[in-house]
Design an enzyme around this catalytic site. Structure first.
Site, PDB file in Angstrom:
ATOM      1  N   CYS A  81      13.005   3.876   2.547  1.00 50.56           N
ATOM      2  CA  CYS A  81      13.224   5.305   2.290  1.00 50.56           C
ATOM      3  C   CYS A  81      13.861   5.917   3.536  1.00 50.56           C
ATOM      4  CB  CYS A  81      11.937   6.005   1.881  1.00 50.56           C
ATOM      5  SG  CYS A  81      10.654   5.944   3.117  1.00 50.56           S
TER       6      CYS A  81
ATOM      7  N   ALA B 101       0.839  -1.208   0.000  1.00 52.28           N
ATOM      8  CA  ALA B 101       0.000   0.000   0.000  1.00 52.28           C
ATOM      9  C   ALA B 101       0.873   1.256   0.000  1.00 52.28           C
ATOM     10  CB  ALA B 101      -0.902   0.016   1.230  1.00 52.28           C
ATOM     11  N   PRO B 102       0.500   2.295  -0.736  1.00 57.33           N
ATOM     12  CA  PRO B 102      -0.720   2.435  -1.533  1.00 57.33           C
ATOM     13  C   PRO B 102      -0.654   1.856  -2.949  1.00 57.33           C
ATOM     14  CG  PRO B 102       0.489   4.500  -1.508  1.00 57.33           C
ATOM     15  CD  PRO B 102       1.263   3.554  -0.638  1.00 57.33           C
TER      16      PRO B 102
HETATM   17  N1  SAM Z   1       5.430  -0.174  -1.515  1.00 60.59           N
HETATM   18  C1  SAM Z   1       4.535   0.937  -1.254  1.00 60.59           C
HETATM   19  C2  SAM Z   1       4.462   1.824  -2.471  1.00 60.59           C
HETATM   20  O1  SAM Z   1       5.427   1.854  -3.254  1.00 60.59           O
HETATM   21  O2  SAM Z   1       3.434   2.474  -2.669  1.00 60.59           O
HETATM   22  C3  SAM Z   1       4.941   1.680  -0.004  1.00 60.59           C
HETATM   23  C4  SAM Z   1       5.134   0.803   1.170  1.00 60.59           C
HETATM   24  S1  SAM Z   1       5.526   1.614   2.666  1.00 60.59           S
HETATM   25  C5  SAM Z   1       7.178   2.035   2.482  1.00 60.59           C
HETATM   26  C6  SAM Z   1       5.582   0.295   3.792  1.00 60.59           C
HETATM   27  C7  SAM Z   1       4.309  -0.456   3.996  1.00 60.59           C
HETATM   28  O3  SAM Z   1       4.525  -1.450   4.986  1.00 60.59           O
HETATM   29  C8  SAM Z   1       3.150   0.386   4.453  1.00 60.59           C
HETATM   30  O4  SAM Z   1       2.061   0.205   3.598  1.00 60.59           O
HETATM   31  C9  SAM Z   1       2.818  -0.157   5.841  1.00 60.59           C
HETATM   32  O5  SAM Z   1       1.452  -0.157   6.114  1.00 60.59           O
HETATM   33  C10 SAM Z   1       3.359  -1.573   5.774  1.00 60.59           C
HETATM   34  N2  SAM Z   1       3.674  -2.137   7.105  1.00 60.59           N
HETATM   35  C11 SAM Z   1       3.651  -1.530   8.308  1.00 60.59           C
HETATM   36  N3  SAM Z   1       3.980  -2.401   9.277  1.00 60.59           N
HETATM   37  C12 SAM Z   1       4.220  -3.572   8.688  1.00 60.59           C
HETATM   38  C13 SAM Z   1       4.585  -4.868   9.154  1.00 60.59           C
HETATM   39  N4  SAM Z   1       4.788  -5.099  10.444  1.00 60.59           N
HETATM   40  N5  SAM Z   1       4.708  -5.842   8.246  1.00 60.59           N
HETATM   41  C14 SAM Z   1       4.511  -5.603   6.943  1.00 60.59           C
HETATM   42  N6  SAM Z   1       4.192  -4.413   6.433  1.00 60.59           N
HETATM   43  C15 SAM Z   1       4.036  -3.416   7.294  1.00 60.59           C
END
Ligand code: SAM
Length: 448
Positions: free
Chosen positions: A229, A110-111
């Site tokens: 990031c 997400a997103p």
């Molecule tokens: N890949 C996405 C994009 O390019 O649009 C952005 C991803 S963002 C950097 C990281 C994601 O990891 C978020 O959507 C977040 O909700 C999720 N996240 C948070 N805690 C997590 C967990 N414990 N395990 C896996 N994913 C997690």
């Protein structure tokens, strides 16, 4: 923009770090906006573009237009995405997987930026699983996948640990890890005040856990793309080093044009804002050599849910191009999925929590289809479906869910279209049309 001194000191000695240049890039930054085109949709953009050199699909946009008031944005003709993140394309192309039918996973999707990008790079006969563990974030992910128009994507909501139920399964895994977010300080000022060394350590431990689970789901010979990031070594090089040692993962070097400004670091690549036209980003590609068959999923597979093959809908042909697709029934809902991934679909249903798959066609009611929004945006929409061309003002009124005035012609379901791009459904009655654009997606603002 005052950066914490403990943060700046923690970066000392990292390849490519220069405190004066780094601080200047934060102090005088012109905001950078970039978009990535959807190669499967028609697009005719009115704003000025300059190519992002490491991708075929990305462009910088200056000045930033109003995306809200651009029908192309709502029709899925492009995705607004930070430029450094688009380096995924180089990693994927150089992995050698581009022309193969593969199973790909975006574990933290997400997103949907990297998931939609990866989809544009995959061979058409591939399957993409886009997963997001946080339920509140899955709606936006699904909406973005629907907008992209793809039929070979499954959206799931699972904890990374649950992917251990599918050992040696995926050829490619994108792990865009949740991180401390320092790379986005220029865009997200709140992240600056939230930053602490303890938060970095907390993120690093979570990244280790996620990586261990993802690795089990990767096939031998498969590639895991790990990215953050964050600028902190603890979330980047230290994770890659630890993993390479503990799991005998093999670092896959990537060729990058030196003019792009990406810095090669230990077992990975860094984007610094003083060298790259983009935000902070780290990535590495790790290849799995040994199988994990020893991983015996202690999980008992559930029976497939009440989804059955639908056979009795001959008139669907006027709605959707069904070659190579299987139509399934979930209650009254009909969905279409590529036939070649039926077995995978069964397995995914048993092992994971899928929220959306393929194309939602609509509901079958009184021997007729009430079409779903996803069908209008799908690349499989039949050319037999009538399209009503709208000018920009009409298209915006349509996206605001207002009644629109136009010469509707034929009665019944038609697709509202802007410059050939489908936006959603209208049901034409005598002399007027009901607007079926989904309420939750409508433009709420009245004016620019
Ligand atoms: N890949 C996405 C994009 O390019 O649009 C952005 C991803 S963002 C950097 C990281 C994601 O990891 C978020 O959507 C977040 O909700 C999720 N996240 C948070 N805690 C997590 C967990 N414990 N395990 C896996 N994913 C997690």
């Amino acid at each position: 923009m005052l950066l914490p001194s403990s943060f700046l000191e923690s970066l000392d000695g990292l390849p490519g770090y220069d405190r004066a240049l780094f601080e200047a890039a934060h102090a005088h930054a012109d905001p950078i906006t970039s978009i990535r085109i959807n190669p499967s949709k028609p697009v005719d953009l009115s704003f000025s573009l300059e190519r992002v050199p490491w991708t075929l699909f990305g462009s910088y946009v200056n000045p930033r237009p109003s995306f809200t008031f651009d029908p192309n944005f709502h029709g899925g003709a492009y995705y607004v995405q930070e430029a450094s993140s688009m380096l995924l394309e180089q990693a994927f192309i150089q992995s050698g997987l581009q022309n193969q039918s593969i199973r790909a996973l975006d574990l933290c999707a997400a997103p949907g930026g990297k998931a939609t990008h990866l989809h544009s790079l995959l061979a058409p006969e591939s399957l993409l699983v886009a997963n997001e563990v946080i339920r509140a974030r899955t709606g936006l992910l699904r909406d973005n996948i629907v907008k992209w128009g793809a039929e070979n994507v499954v959206v799931t909501q699972n904890d990374p640990g649950q992917f251990e139920r599918l050992p040696d399964y995926f050829d490619w895994i994108t792990l865009d890890a949740p991180c401390s977010g320092s790379g986005m300080f220029r865009k997200d000022h709140e992240a600056i005040t939230a930053w602490t060394p303890a938060q970095v350590n907390h993120c690093a431990l979570r990244q280790q856990r996620i990586l261990q689970s993802a690795w089990k789901a990767l096939k031998p010979g498969g590639i895991l793309f790990y990215a953050t990031c964050s600028y902190s070594a603890a979330e980047n090089e230290a994770i890659a080093d630890w993993f390479i040692k503990e799991y005998e993962a093999v670092f896959q070097p990537i060729q990058l044009d030196s003019s792009w400004g990406v810095v090669e670091t230990k077992n990975g690549y860094r984007c610094w804002p003083h060298f790259v036209k983009g935000e902070g980003f780290f990535f590495t590609c790790l290849k799995k050599i040994h199988s994990d068959v020893a991983v015996n999923p202690s999980y008992r597979f559930e029976k497939s849910k009440q989804i059955k093959k639908a056979t009795l809908y001959p008139s669907l042909n006027g709605w959707v191009e069904l070659a190579g697709m299987e139509v399934m029934e979930i209650g009254e809902e009909l969905m279409a999925l590529p036939k070649m991934y039926q077995a995978d679909w069964q397995l995914i249903q048993q092992a994971l929590n899928p929220l959306y798959a393929g194309i939602r066609l609509g509901k079958w009611m009184r021997d007729k289809l009430v079409p779903d929004h996803a069908l209008a945006l799908s690349n499989r929409l039949s050319s037999a479906v009538a399209k009503l061309p709208l000018d920009k003002q009409q298209a915006i009124a349509y996206l605001q869910r207002k009644e629109i005035n136009a010469d509707f012609g034929t009665k019944g379901w038609v697709v509202a279209a802007y410059q050939g791009l489908s936006l959603g459904w209208l049901n034409v009655l005598s002399g007027r049309a009901n607007n079926y654009y989904p309420k939750g997606l409508r433009i709420l603002k009245d004016h620019l």
